[in-house]
Design an enzyme around this catalytic site. Structure first.
Site, short mmCIF file in Angstrom:
data_model
loop_
_atom_site.label_atom_id
_atom_site.label_comp_id
_atom_site.label_asym_id
_atom_site.label_seq_id
_atom_site.Cartn_x
_atom_site.Cartn_y
_atom_site.Cartn_z
N ILE A 121 0.78 -1.15 0.14
CA ILE A 121 0.17 0.06 0.01
C ILE A 121 1.08 1.02 -0.06
O ILE A 121 0.44 2.38 -0.59
CB ILE A 121 -0.95 -0.04 1.42
CG1 ILE A 121 -2.15 1.06 1.06
CG2 ILE A 121 -0.29 0.18 2.55
CD1 ILE A 121 -3.11 0.90 2.09
N LYS A 122 2.04 1.13 0.54
CA LYS A 122 2.99 2.42 0.68
C LYS A 122 3.49 3.15 -0.70
O LYS A 122 3.80 4.17 -0.64
CB LYS A 122 4.30 1.88 1.52
CG LYS A 122 3.84 1.43 2.86
CD LYS A 122 3.15 1.96 3.78
CE LYS A 122 4.25 2.95 4.52
NZ LYS A 122 3.56 3.47 5.92
N ASP A 123 3.30 2.27 -1.93
CA ASP A 123 3.15 2.81 -3.06
C ASP A 123 2.49 4.34 -3.23
O ASP A 123 2.95 5.14 -3.88
CB ASP A 123 2.79 2.12 -4.16
CG ASP A 123 4.02 0.72 -4.42
OD1 ASP A 123 4.93 0.79 -3.49
OD2 ASP A 123 3.80 -0.09 -5.27
N ALA A 174 4.07 6.95 -1.03
CA ALA A 174 5.41 7.30 -1.80
C ALA A 174 5.57 8.13 -2.65
O ALA A 174 6.07 9.15 -2.81
CB ALA A 174 6.29 6.08 -2.05
N THR A 216 7.84 1.37 2.34
CA THR A 216 8.01 2.95 1.64
C THR A 216 9.18 3.16 0.74
O THR A 216 8.99 3.67 -0.10
CB THR A 216 7.91 3.80 3.05
OG1 THR A 216 6.82 3.56 3.70
CG2 THR A 216 8.15 5.38 2.59
#
Ligand code: PMP
Length: 453
Positions: free
Chosen positions: A43-45, A48, A75
């Site tokens: 999910i961190k895409d 970022a 991340t």
């Protein structure tokens, strides 16, 4: 033609998948937002890219710059992918607690990774927070996103994760369950969803060894709550600005062991290959099941992919070393598994003892439950017949109810073998297992020995 102009355009629009087996005791619909289809497998895409775009807009990040961040991996992956497309360099600091696979994956995108010790205070110059702050000062044209306090983190989820969940549930979501690290995911998503429907309950998943739950419940930042833990991606030893406590209704703590066990269970029971914080969140959903009623729609976020945990939660030896592998618990059902299809041999109390002897010979058994008026009323076994036969040669022509003993004790299918074996003594050579169907099966000392041997 339908194609993305570059990999960054494929971020988001992740699937929502119903959880079936693990939640069979929960009357609500439980849906997982599975974030593994993002290009960096987490999910961190989303955040970022948003942090980079916002920094580009206001000039904090300049062309050809170096991105420096303390990140546990996901991340970093999002930043590294965006950096490839946009032409930036990346230096990441992380802790030695994280999976080695995560560091290798970052290096695959050309990032430099500096591994720092886990068990030091954030203010310690060796901590991964301090090292990244120092590098930011030393490296020219560098920018530190600082995912913990950067509002673009939560904003990314306000703009994408929240609206996706609202749309995918047709506005019917009643509960959001999210593992909390920087707080970006829960705060941004919760803000959007609560603006749409203030009644939605937002439940944060925390670990033992982290400060969030106590802080939420007492307002007290208690350093005694802090100790090293194994769960990855969630829990903190400080309060990131991205955790908006006013949007979180409740924190649920999950143990390292349960998080690890449920990480494996999601793969085995649901076929969804996700990471450790998903396991923690799933265990948390089950701990909180009393909060969910029929008609509720519970959305739980699965942050990242299982491949990053192959050396840990998906490795039997690693699990065993930490006492996380459940010892298989055999039950009475296992004892009767081999003869479950065959009916139990019984004899009527009015029949002759000689018939009981003949039946024992025919079926090669040593004891028989005795039936009277359609219920199990007693028992008869060969050693007792043998003893009495010596004193009374006419015994075989007498009726069973003249000599029958007490009925054998009854256990359920779920009774542990250790409990069943305690019931078997010299005077009680067998135990009856009552099946869910209402039928009975017999278990003898021999069955127990052969199940263990
Ligand atoms: N799970 C995993 C695997 C993570 O990497 C993170 C980020 N630390 C989280 C959960 C928590 O998400 P957030 O930082 O948005 O609170």
């Amino acid at each position: 033609m339908k194609y993305a102009n570059n990999i960054l355009e494929t971020i988001g629009n992740t699937p929502m998948v119903k959880i079936n087996k693990l939640t069979k005791d929960i009357p609500a619909l439980v849906l997982a937002k599975v974030e593994t289809t993002n290009p960096g497998n987490s999910i961190k895409d989303r955040m970022a890219l948003k942090m980079i775009e916002d920094a580009e807009k206001d000039g904090r990040l300049k062309p050809g710059g170096t991105i420096i961040e303390g990140t546990s991996g996901n991340t970093g992956m999002g930043l590294a992918i965006a950096a490839v497309i946009k032409g930036y360099k990346c230096i990441f600091t992380s802790t030695d607690k994280q999976s080695k696979e995560k560091f290798d994956a970052l290096r695959a995108f050309g990032a430099e990774v500096i591994v720092c010790p886990t068990n030091v205070d954030p203010e310690d110059p060796r901590s991964y927070y301090s090292v990244s702050s120092r590098l930011e000062k030393e490296v020219p044209n560098s920018w530190k996103p600082n995912q913990y306090d950067n509002p673009s983190n939560a904003q990314a989820h306000y703009e994408s994760t929240g609206p996706e969940i609202w749309e995918q549930t047709d506005g019917k979501i009643t509960h959001l369950v999210v593992g909390v690290g920087t707080g970006g995911t829960i705060s941004g998503t919760a803000k959007y969803l609560k603006e749409k429907n203030p009644n939605i309950k937002v439940l944060g998943i925390d670990t033992y060894g982290s400060v969030f739950k106590k802080y939420k419940e007492t307002g007290d930042f208690d350093k005694n709550e802090i100790y090293p833990y194994i769960t990855e991606g969630i829990g903190e030893d400080f309060l990131p600005q991205n955790v908006d406590f006013s949007l979180i209704d409740h924190f649920e703590k999950v143990t390292d062991k349960d998080a690890a066990i449920y990480t494996r269970a999601i793969a085995r029971e649901e076929g969804i290959f996700v990471g450790n914080s998903a396991g923690s969140a799933m265990a948390g959903v089950l701990q909180m099941k009393h909060m969910f009623k029929e008609g509720d729609v519970v959305v739980v976020i699965f942050h990242d992919h299982g491949t990053r945990y192959l050396g840990k939660m998906f490795n039997d030896e690693w699990m065993r070393d930490r006492g996380f592998l459940e010892v298989e618990r055999k039950t009475a059902r296992d004892l009767i598994a081999e003869h479950i299809d065959k009916p139990m041999v019984t004899i009527g109390s009015g029949e002759l003892i000689g018939h009981a002897v003949a039946k024992m010979k025919k079926f090669d058994i040593s004891q028989i439950p005795v039936i009277k008026d359609d219920v199990i009323a007693g028992s008869i076994d060969e050693s007792k017949i043998f003893q009495l036969l010596v004193e009374d040669p006419k015994l075989l022509d007498k009726k069973i109810d003249e000599i029958m003993g007490a009925p054998y004790p009854v256990v359920s299918e779920e009774t542990a073998i250790s409990e069943v074996s305690k019931l078997i003594t010299k005077d009680t050579p067998a135990v009856l297992v009552k099946l869910h169907s209402g039928k009975y099966h017999i278990v003898t000392k021999y069955d127990i020995i052969s199940s263990i041997a």
